[in-house]
Design a protein around this motif. Structure first.
Motif: not given
Length: 412
Positions: A244-249
């Motif tokens: 997932x390049x876009x979000x933090x967990x």
């Protein structure tokens, strides 16, 4: 080591000043060889217009400096050039491609644009806004100052030459960008499969294993209304590991429906990177993601929000590493744009051949620029050994050769 660096720097400075002096004398003379004198920007220096005797083409070049503005340079990453924008536009125009030569640092080719949206994420450009007292050398979403090597120990002013490279060379790109629109309902894409609507597909380029690597729009972010489809397709493909390049967990887990998704049951690395492909933060995120792939079983799926920019670059790197040809890399990158664009009057229509060529050229520029910052030259993209170049690139980013070999095993 220091001595060789100084010699290299001296060579750059000698080359720069040779050019600057030649331009100065050309500008301040008027002879029979096509050189004419022109007024300087701000009235402080001479610039030359060299007219070819065999064509209507003109060589236009100006000399200026980088403005010392520590907030702009080291916080925002912008490189301000001491040129009045309106004066600059008397010699250069929107859509021109120019070469910016920064004495002792770097040389980059960039388009002249009026808006940030006139360049794709990650691309370099010269931002020229009418009415401003400076023009900005920038990387969209990125830190251009880092790209060219400016540091807090840099001594200002720094001399710069801006020279015409291709008159109107970016005009077609500008027109293409303005025409591209997407929609959020499958009904607007009657000729696309559900996989194409979700931008979901297996990567099938040369050297890549069957059913090993996938790419898609986000399987969890509902903002473009494709997440549930992408998630279900990932489940059908048996994807075990997501990049997932876009979000933090924490942010990802707050998406509506995340807890019930297939995605939530699998391995995920949250990288939270912007499309700043030539900057350290993206490169560190890329290495972190590739190491996660090495440590976890496939099949793998790479995504961001649209699966277009960050995903497009990451997939291109993996394709190149595994032996894909230049044409394969460009074609796969453009496929995403075909899936999203172009929606006219609520209905998706096919992109023209010219539009596809312009979109394919973007991934070439992005890879060339990022590789260059790592000391890897792929300027002749079509004929470069892209697999070997990508290995050098990943080594420069901090990966070990053993890690690269392990990654290749994972992707076979």
């Amino acid at each position: 080591m220091v001595g060789s660096w100084v010699k290299a720097l001296d060579k750059k400075m000698v080359a720069f000043w040779a050019l600057a002096i030649a331009l100065f004398f050309a500008a301040c003379s008027n002879d029979d060889n096509g050189f004419v004198s022109v007024n300087s920007i701000g009235g402080e220096s001479c610039a030359a217009v060299e007219k070819s005797s065999s064509s209507t083409d003109e060589l236009v070049s100006i000399s200026t400096t980088i403005v010392e503005d520590t907030f702009e340079i080291f916080n925002l990453g912008r490189v301000n050039l001491d040129v009045v924008a309106d004066s600059f536009l008397t010699r250069f125009h929107y859509g021109d491609v120019v070469t910016v030569m920064i004495a002792g640092y770097d040389t980059v080719d960039v388009p002249v644009v009026a808006n940030y949206s006139d360049a794709f994420p990650g691309e370099f450009f010269l931002y020229v806004s009418e009415g401003l007292n400076a023009i900005n050398l920038e990387a969209r979403y990125g830190q251009m100052a880092e790209v060219i090597g400016l540091g807090r120990d840099s001594k200002f002013p720094i001399d710069v030459v801006v020279q015409m490279k291709e008159k109107g060379g970016y005009v077609d790109h500008l027109e293409n960008l303005k025409s591209l629109t997407i929609a959020y309902s499958p009904e607007s894409y009657p000729d696309l499969s559900i996989e194409e609507f979700a931008n979901f597909r297996m990567v099938r380029t040369t050297g890549m294993g069957e059913g090993v690597l996938y790419r898609s729009s986000s399987p969890i972010d509902p903002s473009i209304y494709r997440n549930a489809i992408a998630d279900s397709l990932a489940a059908l493909a048996g994807v075990k590991t997501f990049l997932n390049l876009a979000d933090d967990k924490r942010y990802a887990e707050e998406y509506n429906g995340f807890a019930e998704s297939y995605y939530a049951t699998q391995n995920v690395v949250y990288l939270t990177v912007d499309p700043t492909f030539a900057n350290t933060l993206f490169k560190e995120g890329l290495v972190k993601g590739l190491r996660y792939m090495i440590e976890h079983d496939g099949p793998y799926l790479v995504h961001c929000t649209y699966g277009m920019d960050r995903t497009g670059f990451t997939i291109a790197v993996l394709e190149a590493l595994m032996g894909a040809t230049a044409d394969e890399i460009k074609a796969d990158y453009a496929t995403t744009h075909k899936n999203f664009y172009n929606v006219v009057d609520g209905k998706h229509i096919g992109l023209t051949e010219k539009q596809v060529e312009l979109l394919q050229a973007i991934i070439v520029r992005l890879m060339q620029n990022s590789f260059k910052t790592a000391g890897v030259d792929i300027s002749n993209f079509e004929n470069a050994d892209l697999a070997a170049a990508t290995e050098k690139y990943l080594l420069a980013l901090g990966m070990e050769q053993s890690e690269i070999e392990a990654l290749k095993v994972r992707l076979k």
